[in-house]
Structure formats: C-alpha cells, structure tokens
Write a protein that holds these residues in place. Structure first.
Motif, mmCIF file in Angstrom:
data_model
loop_
_atom_site.group_PDB
_atom_site.id
_atom_site.type_symbol
_atom_site.label_atom_id
_atom_site.label_comp_id
_atom_site.label_asym_id
_atom_site.label_seq_id
_atom_site.Cartn_x
_atom_site.Cartn_y
_atom_site.Cartn_z
ATOM 1 N N ASP A 38 0.815 -1.219 0.000
ATOM 2 C CA ASP A 38 0.000 0.000 0.000
ATOM 3 C C ASP A 38 0.845 1.265 0.000
ATOM 4 O O ASP A 38 0.340 2.344 -0.298
ATOM 5 C CB ASP A 38 -0.916 0.038 1.224
ATOM 6 C CG ASP A 38 -2.069 -0.935 1.120
ATOM 7 O OD1 ASP A 38 -2.298 -1.466 0.019
ATOM 8 O OD2 ASP A 38 -2.740 -1.156 2.144
ATOM 9 N N GLU A 137 1.992 16.527 -4.904
ATOM 10 C CA GLU A 137 1.673 15.791 -3.692
ATOM 11 C C GLU A 137 2.956 15.426 -2.942
ATOM 12 O O GLU A 137 3.984 15.152 -3.552
ATOM 13 C CB GLU A 137 0.917 14.511 -4.074
ATOM 14 C CG GLU A 137 0.257 13.813 -2.935
ATOM 15 C CD GLU A 137 -0.652 12.689 -3.408
ATOM 16 O OE1 GLU A 137 -1.779 12.976 -3.856
ATOM 17 O OE2 GLU A 137 -0.217 11.534 -3.348
ATOM 18 N N ALA A 139 3.980 12.688 0.083
ATOM 19 C CA ALA A 139 3.558 11.558 0.908
ATOM 20 C C ALA A 139 4.761 11.104 1.726
ATOM 21 O O ALA A 139 5.852 10.926 1.177
ATOM 22 C CB ALA A 139 3.044 10.420 0.035
ATOM 23 N N VAL A 166 -4.657 14.766 2.765
ATOM 24 C CA VAL A 166 -5.443 13.841 1.964
ATOM 25 C C VAL A 166 -5.595 12.511 2.687
ATOM 26 O O VAL A 166 -6.613 11.834 2.573
ATOM 27 C CB VAL A 166 -4.764 13.614 0.587
ATOM 28 C CG1 VAL A 166 -5.495 12.576 -0.233
ATOM 29 C CG2 VAL A 166 -4.639 14.916 -0.169
ATOM 30 N N GLU A 167 -4.570 12.143 3.473
ATOM 31 C CA GLU A 167 -4.569 10.834 4.113
ATOM 32 C C GLU A 167 -3.705 10.871 5.362
ATOM 33 O O GLU A 167 -2.659 11.516 5.375
ATOM 34 C CB GLU A 167 -4.006 9.806 3.128
ATOM 35 C CG GLU A 167 -3.801 8.426 3.681
ATOM 36 C CD GLU A 167 -3.107 7.485 2.694
ATOM 37 O OE1 GLU A 167 -3.388 6.289 2.793
ATOM 38 O OE2 GLU A 167 -2.310 7.944 1.857
ATOM 39 N N ARG A 169 -2.888 7.647 8.257
ATOM 40 C CA ARG A 169 -3.244 6.319 8.762
ATOM 41 C C ARG A 169 -2.003 5.591 9.234
ATOM 42 O O ARG A 169 -0.876 5.964 8.902
ATOM 43 C CB ARG A 169 -3.969 5.501 7.698
ATOM 44 C CG ARG A 169 -3.104 5.186 6.486
ATOM 45 C CD ARG A 169 -3.919 4.502 5.383
ATOM 46 N NE ARG A 169 -3.186 4.428 4.146
ATOM 47 C CZ ARG A 169 -2.614 3.333 3.665
ATOM 48 N NH1 ARG A 169 -2.702 2.195 4.311
ATOM 49 N NH2 ARG A 169 -1.956 3.354 2.519
ATOM 50 N N ARG A 176 1.466 7.070 8.060
ATOM 51 C CA ARG A 176 1.440 7.494 6.654
ATOM 52 C C ARG A 176 0.633 8.777 6.538
ATOM 53 O O ARG A 176 -0.522 8.824 6.953
ATOM 54 C CB ARG A 176 0.795 6.391 5.822
ATOM 55 C CG ARG A 176 0.574 6.722 4.380
ATOM 56 C CD ARG A 176 1.851 6.740 3.613
ATOM 57 N NE ARG A 176 1.564 6.782 2.182
ATOM 58 C CZ ARG A 176 2.475 6.902 1.276
ATOM 59 N NH1 ARG A 176 3.736 6.949 1.628
ATOM 60 N NH2 ARG A 176 2.167 6.945 0.013
ATOM 61 N N ARG A 178 -0.289 12.066 3.746
ATOM 62 C CA ARG A 178 -0.221 12.501 2.360
ATOM 63 C C ARG A 178 -0.890 13.872 2.258
ATOM 64 O O ARG A 178 -1.991 14.075 2.785
ATOM 65 C CB ARG A 178 -0.939 11.492 1.476
ATOM 66 C CG ARG A 178 -0.456 11.377 0.093
ATOM 67 C CD ARG A 178 -0.924 10.088 -0.604
ATOM 68 N NE ARG A 178 -2.275 9.715 -0.407
ATOM 69 C CZ ARG A 178 -3.288 10.015 -1.229
ATOM 70 N NH1 ARG A 178 -3.063 10.685 -2.330
ATOM 71 N NH2 ARG A 178 -4.511 9.610 -0.960
#
Length: 185
Positions: A38, A137, A139, A166-167, A169, A176, A178
């Motif tokens: 992932d 972006e 990340a 955006v993310e 987790r 992680r 992003r």
C-alpha cells in the motif's frame, strides 16, 4: 496527465538519510526492509538524485546483479539528476539528467505519458520541483526512529495554506501522511 508525487520515508525528526547519506536506519524499523504494498505508489517514471541512486546501487549490488534493480524498479524509466558520471545496471532504463528541473520536465512528462512521476529522493530534489510549481503531492511514511542530523525531508518553507491533508493512517510501524500541494498564488 498524471501527478508528480514526492513519496518517501522519514524519521519522526524529519531526516530521510543519516549524516553519511545512509538509509540503513530505515531497514532496522519493522517493515522498513519490505514496505507494505500500500505504500508503493504506481509511478510510471521514477526520479531521484545521484546520492539516492548511488546508495540504491550499493545497497542492492545492482551493478553486479541487475535482476535486483528490476525487482525494485521493473522496466519503468528512472531519471537520475546528477552532475557526475555514473554507471547503470545492465538493461535498466536509467536516464541521467543534469541541469534545472524545469528543463527536464518535458522529458519526464513524455516518458510518463499519462502516468504519475514518483520522486523517491532526495528532499532537496523534491524541493526543486516545488520551486518551479511542479510538485502536486507529498507523501511521507514516518518511521518510529529518530536521527539527530542528516538529509532533511524537505528543506523548503511551505505554509499550511498550500498543503491539504489527503490521508493519515497507520501502516505497520509507520504513520502514513499525504498532502496535496496547492500552486503558489
């Protein structure tokens, strides 16, 4: 047209490599030697600086074992920004680029076609993409590790008005995050 994403791992103190330009710290983190699928972006093209490229070659012994290069990068083009002469693994699509990021963008986009461009390192190279408005972006997989010095994650000042989360987790031992990068106004 795909996006340009800087996607990397960092210590929680904001360093991507130690003072010797080594990523060995990452491989001591559980899951750091074999990242979760992932966490691996689908970049049509990979971009890196010469220090990252040299470390990957040394760490994987890809010059004497080219299959190790293909295990990590497949057949996709890898652009290496460098001012030095470097070797490439036999059969690998490694393209050496010198000069400003802006000058290389047309070749990167042509090689990526409609796919994404993945900047794997270093932080200053990603910053150069940001400087010319070509970074969409960021990340980061934040590791449970600290370094007191080394190569910084992103040696640029970017205000919160330019970054949209955006993310966020947990992925194994990593956090992680992003962010979408808004164009400068």
């Amino acid at each position: 047209m795909g996006i340009i994403r800087y996607d990397t791992a960092s210590t929680f103190t904001g360093f991507i490599a130690d003072e010797s330009h080594s990523l060995d710290w990452l491989f001591s983190v559980p899951g750091g030697d074999a990242p979760d699928a992932d966490l691996m972006p689908e970049g049509a093209v990979v971009v890196m600086g010469s220090t990252t490229y040299s470390w990957v070659l040394d760490h994987t012994c890809a010059l004497s074992h080219p299959q190790r290069w293909f295990a990590d990068f497949g057949a996709r083009p890898v652009f290496v920004f460098t001012s030095r002469e470097l070797q490439r693994p036999e059969g690998a699509d490694v393209r050496f680029v010198s000069g400003p990021v802006l000058d290389a963008l047309p070749a990167l986009r042509a090689a990526a076609e409609a796919g994404d461009i993945w900047i794997v390192g270093g932080g200053d190279l990603a910053g150069q993409f940001h400087d010319v408005g070509a970074l969409d972006e960021i990340a980061v997989s934040i590791a449970p590790a600290a370094l007191s010095s080394g190569a910084p994650l992103f040696p640029r000042r970017v205000g919160p008005d330019r970054l949209t989360l955006v993310e966020a987790r947990a992925v194994g031992a990593f956090a992680r995050v992003r962010y979408r990068v808004a164009p400068a106004s």
